[in-house]
Scaffold this active site. Structure first.
Site, PDB file in Angstrom:
ATOM      1  N   HIS A   9      13.928  38.048  36.302  1.00 11.85           N
ATOM      2  CA  HIS A   9      13.105  36.927  36.757  1.00 11.85           C
ATOM      3  C   HIS A   9      12.384  37.262  38.068  1.00 11.85           C
ATOM      4  O   HIS A   9      11.173  37.031  38.193  1.00 11.85           O
ATOM      5  CB  HIS A   9      13.966  35.672  36.916  1.00 11.85           C
ATOM      6  N   HIS A  46      12.672  36.198  46.600  1.00 13.72           N
ATOM      7  CA  HIS A  46      12.617  34.744  46.758  1.00 13.72           C
ATOM      8  C   HIS A  46      13.905  34.021  46.369  1.00 13.72           C
ATOM      9  O   HIS A  46      14.143  32.910  46.814  1.00 13.72           O
ATOM     10  CB  HIS A  46      11.417  34.144  46.013  1.00 13.72           C
ATOM     11  N   GLU A  53      19.310  32.218  48.141  1.00 15.15           N
ATOM     12  CA  GLU A  53      19.886  31.115  47.384  1.00 15.15           C
ATOM     13  C   GLU A  53      21.070  31.592  46.535  1.00 15.15           C
ATOM     14  O   GLU A  53      22.083  30.926  46.444  1.00 15.15           O
ATOM     15  CB  GLU A  53      18.807  30.522  46.469  1.00 15.15           C
ATOM     16  N   ASP A  54      20.917  32.764  45.943  1.00 18.12           N
ATOM     17  CA  ASP A  54      21.871  33.210  44.930  1.00 18.12           C
ATOM     18  C   ASP A  54      22.885  34.237  45.421  1.00 18.12           C
ATOM     19  O   ASP A  54      23.848  34.524  44.729  1.00 18.12           O
ATOM     20  CB  ASP A  54      21.124  33.850  43.747  1.00 18.12           C
TER      21      ASP A  54
END
Ligand code: MN
Length: 496
Positions: free
Chosen positions: A50, A74, A78-79
């Site tokens: 992705h 990006h 977050e991950d």
């Protein structure tokens, strides 16, 4: 992922940038690969696919190495366990800022039409600080739409609807034609599946019926124009986007025969004078339809779009639209404001992506266009640009945006949400870290208010640092109420 994927992407970047720009992208590729190594998406595909696809889209749009790098990274904060300061150390402040903005935007969830306009407005203003954030968001979103089938139907619909109603209009308003059509057509399928099938069928029939004629027409006109000593940089035909065709069909009693620009022949010539001259050549071969000559060169569309359009009766009475434009107009039509950033990365002082005044004007324009939907935007006319100046935009942990004046503190933030949140506030977390209540907030901070339900009244010292009138008034009235309460209690006979 294999080294081939990296070279495939670098080959795209090389077309527009220097070899020295490739280093940071290669590093971002490896960094993202390692960071997401053990993660997979709902369908079992690696998460890295992705972020790779996001970066590849950005490269295809000729975005600068900084933006492509941010595309790779990006989802990292977050991950994974990496932080923004890790990114800043590795890739510089700009990349870290874009990723930060992108991450915060991702938390802004679409919650139906009622809050649509307000969220749209706030999101736009937050983005106005750095338009590169939304470009990364567009690429991220397009890849999500391309793989939307991995999600449950409800989520599919929410993401598609948000793309159709918020992202595509923004892309349009920024003059990013390619990106807008991609967002629209990918979401159209999920939002209105039956209508999508219908329009796709119509187009397919038209293509079968007209492709021979299109090719012939193009050859004839190419010869004519070249005979007139006008250089053709490129000539090709484009098919109208499915969703914009659908909207046009609704305006024309669903009759496809009333729509003349399903196909358009696009002729790119070196200069503006060539555009007019080439149109003259065309009109001397085939007659134009009345009232179909549109001079968007002399009178650009509000989003900046420029081209010369005309519709003619070709051989055998076929009706076809022609568009004449220069290469620069073409780039602007495809990439809008971002086309001004191309090739400029080498000049480190260039900060065209920050040209805020022009952007702010655009922003106001956008809000005007979309205002019918809600009562909030009906009042936007009375707002002057100044109102947006000196405002900061703070996120709640759920992704809602609260706008506050510059210098505002967590207490102002709490009272802006609800007075009881202010009254019972004991602590604040700014970007996941506990911070003093008088800390000055900055745009895109995520602020969480921690309350204590036993707290009776706000701190008197809060009045010394709060910035909003709203907070001041509420603090004063609450203090008055509770001290009055104490005074009354004091007057009561003591039970013994
Ligand atoms: Mn993503």
């Amino acid at each position: 992922m294999t080294p081939n994927d990296l070279s495939k992407l670098l080959a795209v970047v090389k077309k527009h940038y220097l070899d020295s720009d490739l280093e940071i992208i290669s590093r971002a590729y490896k960094f993202a690969y390692n960071a997401h190594k053990d993660q997979s998406r709902e369908n079992g595909e690696p998460v890295f696919n992705h972020v790779y696809n996001t970066a590849l889209l950005l490269a295809g749009w000729k975005m600068t190495p900084t933006i492509i790098t941010a595309g790779f990274l990006h989802d990292v904060t977050e991950d994974t366990s990496y932080s923004f300061s890790d990114l800043e150390k590795e890739f510089g402040e700009d990349v870290a800022l874009i990723v930060k903005g992108e991450t915060k935007l991702s938390r802004l969830k679409y919650r139906g039409m009622e809050r649509y306009a307000e969220n749209l407005r706030r999101m736009l203003v937050a983005m106005a600080e750095d338009a590169r954030i939304i470009i990364v968001k567009f690429a991220d979103r397009i890849d999500n739409l391309q793989t939307l089938n991995i999600f449950p139907p409800e989520k599919q619909k929410r993401i598609a609807l948000e793309s159709l109603e918020i992202y595509a209009p923004i892309a349009n308003r920024l003059g990013m034609g390619t990106i807008r059509h991609e967002l629209e057509d990918l979401s159209f399928k999920y939002v209105y599946p039956k209508e999508y099938e219908w329009v796709a069928g119509l187009i397919k029939d038209k293509i079968t019926a007209q492709s021979d004629c299109l090719e012939k027409t193009q050859k004839i006109i190419k010869k004519d124009i070249e005979k007139a000593d006008i250089k053709i940089i490129s000539i090709n035909s484009r098919t109208k986007g499915l969703y914009s065709l659908y909207k046009k069909l609704l305006l024309h009693a669903r009759d496809i025969n009333q729509i003349y620009d399903i196909f358009a022949c696009r002729v790119i010539v070196p200069t503006i004078a060539d555009c007019y001259a080439a149109m003259g050549v065309l009109h001397s071969r085939w007659k134009p339809l009345k009232d179909r000559i549109k001079d968007y060169i002399a009178l650009p569309k509000p989003n900046g779009y420029q081209s010369l359009h005309t519709t003619v009766f070709c051989e055998a009475g076929e009706i076809l639209e022609f568009q004449f434009r220069t290469p620069q107009m073409h780039e602007e039509a495809e990439y809008g404001i971002a086309s001004h950033w191309f090739y400029k990365e080498h000049n480190k002082k260039d900060d065209s992506h920050k040209r805020q005044t022009a952007w702010m004007k655009e922003l106001i324009e956008i809000q005007k266009n979309i205002q019918d939907n809600t009562k909030f935007l009906q009042t936007i006319d009375s707002l002057k640009i100044d109102i947006f100046k000196n405002r900061i935009f703070i996120f709640t942990p759920r992704g809602d945006v609260i706008d506050l004046p510059e210098g505002a503190t967590p207490i102002d933030f709490a009272y802006a949400i609800h007075s009881s949140l202010g009254d019972k506030c004991v602590r604040a977390k700014i970007n996941d870290k506990i911070a003093p209540l008088d800390t000055q907030l900055f745009s895109r901070d995520i602020v969480e208010i921690i309350t204590d339900k036993n707290r009776k009244s706000p701190g008197k010292d809060w009045l010394k640092f709060v910035k909003t009138r709203n907070a001041k008034e509420k603090i004063k009235s609450q203090i008055k109420k509770s001290s009055l309460g104490d005074w009354i209690k004091g007057m009561m006979p003591k039970k013994s």
